[in-house]
Design a protein around this motif. Structure first.
Motif, PDB file in Angstrom:
ATOM      1  N   LEU A  59      23.183 -23.541   5.320  1.00 30.64           N
ATOM      2  CA  LEU A  59      23.209 -25.249   5.346  1.00 30.64           C
ATOM      3  C   LEU A  59      23.476 -25.513   3.922  1.00 30.64           C
ATOM      4  O   LEU A  59      24.118 -26.637   3.740  1.00 30.64           O
ATOM      5  CB  LEU A  59      21.872 -25.618   5.859  1.00 30.64           C
ATOM      6  N   LEU A  60      22.950 -24.946   2.719  1.00 25.62           N
ATOM      7  CA  LEU A  60      23.357 -25.453   1.427  1.00 25.62           C
ATOM      8  C   LEU A  60      24.816 -25.539   1.276  1.00 25.62           C
ATOM      9  O   LEU A  60      25.373 -26.682   0.635  1.00 25.62           O
ATOM     10  CB  LEU A  60      22.550 -24.751   0.371  1.00 25.62           C
ATOM     11  N   PRO A  61      25.640 -24.404   1.597  1.00 23.58           N
ATOM     12  CA  PRO A  61      26.933 -24.520   1.316  1.00 23.58           C
ATOM     13  C   PRO A  61      27.978 -25.857   2.301  1.00 23.58           C
ATOM     14  O   PRO A  61      28.736 -26.321   1.646  1.00 23.58           O
ATOM     15  CB  PRO A  61      27.699 -23.030   1.424  1.00 23.58           C
ATOM     16  N   LEU A  62      27.072 -25.789   3.378  1.00 24.06           N
ATOM     17  CA  LEU A  62      27.734 -26.919   4.203  1.00 24.06           C
ATOM     18  C   LEU A  62      27.554 -28.142   3.688  1.00 24.06           C
ATOM     19  O   LEU A  62      28.334 -29.208   3.807  1.00 24.06           O
ATOM     20  CB  LEU A  62      27.220 -26.773   5.741  1.00 24.06           C
ATOM     21  N   SER A  63      26.296 -28.288   3.116  1.00 20.48           N
ATOM     22  CA  SER A  63      25.897 -29.660   2.591  1.00 20.48           C
ATOM     23  C   SER A  63      26.922 -29.900   1.369  1.00 20.48           C
ATOM     24  O   SER A  63      27.240 -31.176   1.152  1.00 20.48           O
ATOM     25  CB  SER A  63      24.318 -29.765   2.155  1.00 20.48           C
ATOM     26  N   GLN A  64      26.956 -29.243   0.531  1.00 14.93           N
ATOM     27  CA  GLN A  64      27.894 -29.128  -0.680  1.00 14.93           C
ATOM     28  C   GLN A  64      29.379 -29.501  -0.135  1.00 14.93           C
ATOM     29  O   GLN A  64      29.980 -30.420  -0.793  1.00 14.93           O
ATOM     30  CB  GLN A  64      27.929 -27.971  -1.490  1.00 14.93           C
ATOM     31  N   VAL A  65      29.950 -28.816   0.822  1.00 15.52           N
ATOM     32  CA  VAL A  65      31.243 -29.203   1.180  1.00 15.52           C
ATOM     33  C   VAL A  65      31.412 -30.535   1.963  1.00 15.52           C
ATOM     34  O   VAL A  65      32.230 -31.359   1.471  1.00 15.52           O
ATOM     35  CB  VAL A  65      31.902 -27.990   2.112  1.00 15.52           C
ATOM     36  N   TYR A  66      30.485 -31.114   2.737  1.00 18.69           N
ATOM     37  CA  TYR A  66      30.510 -32.065   3.475  1.00 18.69           C
ATOM     38  C   TYR A  66      29.809 -33.506   2.574  1.00 18.69           C
ATOM     39  O   TYR A  66      30.167 -34.472   2.970  1.00 18.69           O
ATOM     40  CB  TYR A  66      29.601 -32.024   4.668  1.00 18.69           C
ATOM     41  N   ARG A  67      29.450 -32.912   1.091  1.00 21.12           N
ATOM     42  CA  ARG A  67      28.720 -33.952   0.532  1.00 21.12           C
ATOM     43  C   ARG A  67      27.651 -34.953   1.110  1.00 21.12           C
ATOM     44  O   ARG A  67      27.923 -36.196   0.997  1.00 21.12           O
ATOM     45  CB  ARG A  67      30.022 -34.780  -0.249  1.00 21.12           C
ATOM     46  N   VAL A  68      26.994 -34.468   1.953  1.00 16.02           N
ATOM     47  CA  VAL A  68      25.822 -35.176   2.463  1.00 16.02           C
ATOM     48  C   VAL A  68      24.570 -34.539   1.983  1.00 16.02           C
ATOM     49  O   VAL A  68      24.475 -32.989   1.925  1.00 16.02           O
ATOM     50  CB  VAL A  68      25.914 -35.197   3.946  1.00 16.02           C
ATOM     51  N   PRO A  69      23.429 -35.326   1.905  1.00 18.52           N
ATOM     52  CA  PRO A  69      22.159 -34.410   1.567  1.00 18.52           C
ATOM     53  C   PRO A  69      21.634 -33.603   2.617  1.00 18.52           C
ATOM     54  O   PRO A  69      22.014 -33.637   3.846  1.00 18.52           O
ATOM     55  CB  PRO A  69      21.114 -35.725   1.262  1.00 18.52           C
ATOM     56  N   LEU A  70      21.034 -32.578   2.482  1.00 17.69           N
ATOM     57  CA  LEU A  70      20.575 -31.677   3.273  1.00 17.69           C
ATOM     58  C   LEU A  70      19.661 -32.318   4.526  1.00 17.69           C
ATOM     59  O   LEU A  70      19.922 -32.076   5.645  1.00 17.69           O
ATOM     60  CB  LEU A  70      19.584 -30.604   2.657  1.00 17.69           C
ATOM     61  N   ASP A  71      18.909 -33.387   3.975  1.00 19.79           N
ATOM     62  CA  ASP A  71      18.122 -33.903   5.050  1.00 19.79           C
ATOM     63  C   ASP A  71      18.825 -34.768   6.105  1.00 19.79           C
ATOM     64  O   ASP A  71      18.577 -34.707   7.160  1.00 19.79           O
ATOM     65  CB  ASP A  71      16.946 -34.779   4.521  1.00 19.79           C
ATOM     66  N   GLU A  72      20.106 -35.325   5.718  1.00 15.74           N
ATOM     67  CA  GLU A  72      20.904 -35.945   6.584  1.00 15.74           C
ATOM     68  C   GLU A  72      21.832 -34.823   7.548  1.00 15.74           C
ATOM     69  O   GLU A  72      22.007 -35.159   8.641  1.00 15.74           O
ATOM     70  CB  GLU A  72      21.750 -36.812   5.910  1.00 15.74           C
ATOM     71  N   LEU A  73      21.826 -33.708   7.003  1.00 14.23           N
ATOM     72  CA  LEU A  73      22.903 -32.962   7.425  1.00 14.23           C
ATOM     73  C   LEU A  73      21.758 -32.186   8.921  1.00 14.23           C
ATOM     74  O   LEU A  73      22.179 -31.939   9.842  1.00 14.23           O
ATOM     75  CB  LEU A  73      23.046 -31.551   6.841  1.00 14.23           C
TER      76      LEU A  73
END
Length: 195
Positions: A59-73
């Motif tokens: 999830l961390l790399p996806l959060s970075q690519v999508y530019r959304v906080p992890l809790d929103e992801l």
């Protein structure tokens, strides 16, 4: 009462459709996402279909690519913090900042409309809208009326009537918008002292 493991399982079950939606909103293919995250295409596909449980490592790399906080992801439950996390979006060339986060009833937005010539394209839909011009000048086309509003002016109207608004003048217009989906009107109260 819902137990903690059930809450966690329910939250994890909702991650898959959220991941797919984020990727589709950004117009990315699984191959493009794989190249940006170094996560295999098959793993990403299984995450999006719920066949693989999400992990922090994925999830961390996806959060970075999508530019959304992890809790929103992951759709983390609210923590009781009443502050609204402002997440501006670009909608039809306008910056729209949601000021409410609940799913029903009236919604509030701050809208920044760039100073550019636009051809009005009036639309009608259910609801009731209230606009307050924070700065700049706003052109409001409402039915057969063509109005110009300045800073501090307010308009309210039934959105069942064809309408459109945009910036007029040489600077952007900033607008506060309150919208009720089923004809709900904004009610304001002021305590006016007798003079």
């Amino acid at each position: 009462m819902t137990t903690l493991p059930n809450v966690v399982a329910d939250a994890l079950d909702r991650v898959a459709p959220r991941l797919r939606l984020l990727r589709e909103q950004r117009g990315m293919s699984l191959s493009e996402l794989s190249a940006l995250t170094d996560v295999s295409k098959s793993t990403l596909s299984r995450l999006e279909t719920g066949q693989r449980r999400p992990s922090l490592e994925l999830l961390l790399p996806l959060s970075q690519v999508y530019r959304v906080p992890l809790d929103e992801l992951v759709g983390a439950p609210p923590t009781g913090d009443p502050r609204i996390r402002l997440r501006p979006r670009l909608v039809n060339g306008r910056v729209v900042v949601p000021l409410t986060q609940h799913s029903g009833g009236q919604h509030a937005w701050k809208i920044v409309i760039p100073a550019q010539a636009s051809v009005p394209d009036p639309k009608a839909h259910d609801g009731y809208e209230w606009l307050y011009v924070l700065s700049g000048r706003l052109r409001l086309v409402l039915g057969d009326r063509d109005l110009e509003l300045g800073t501090g002016e307010v308009a309210e109207f039934d959105t069942g009537e064809p309408h459109w608004f945009g910036s007029t003048g040489s600077e952007p217009a900033e607008v506060l918008s309150l919208f009720g989906p089923h004809g709900e009107r904004a009610h304001t109260r002021a305590d006016v002292a007798q003079q």
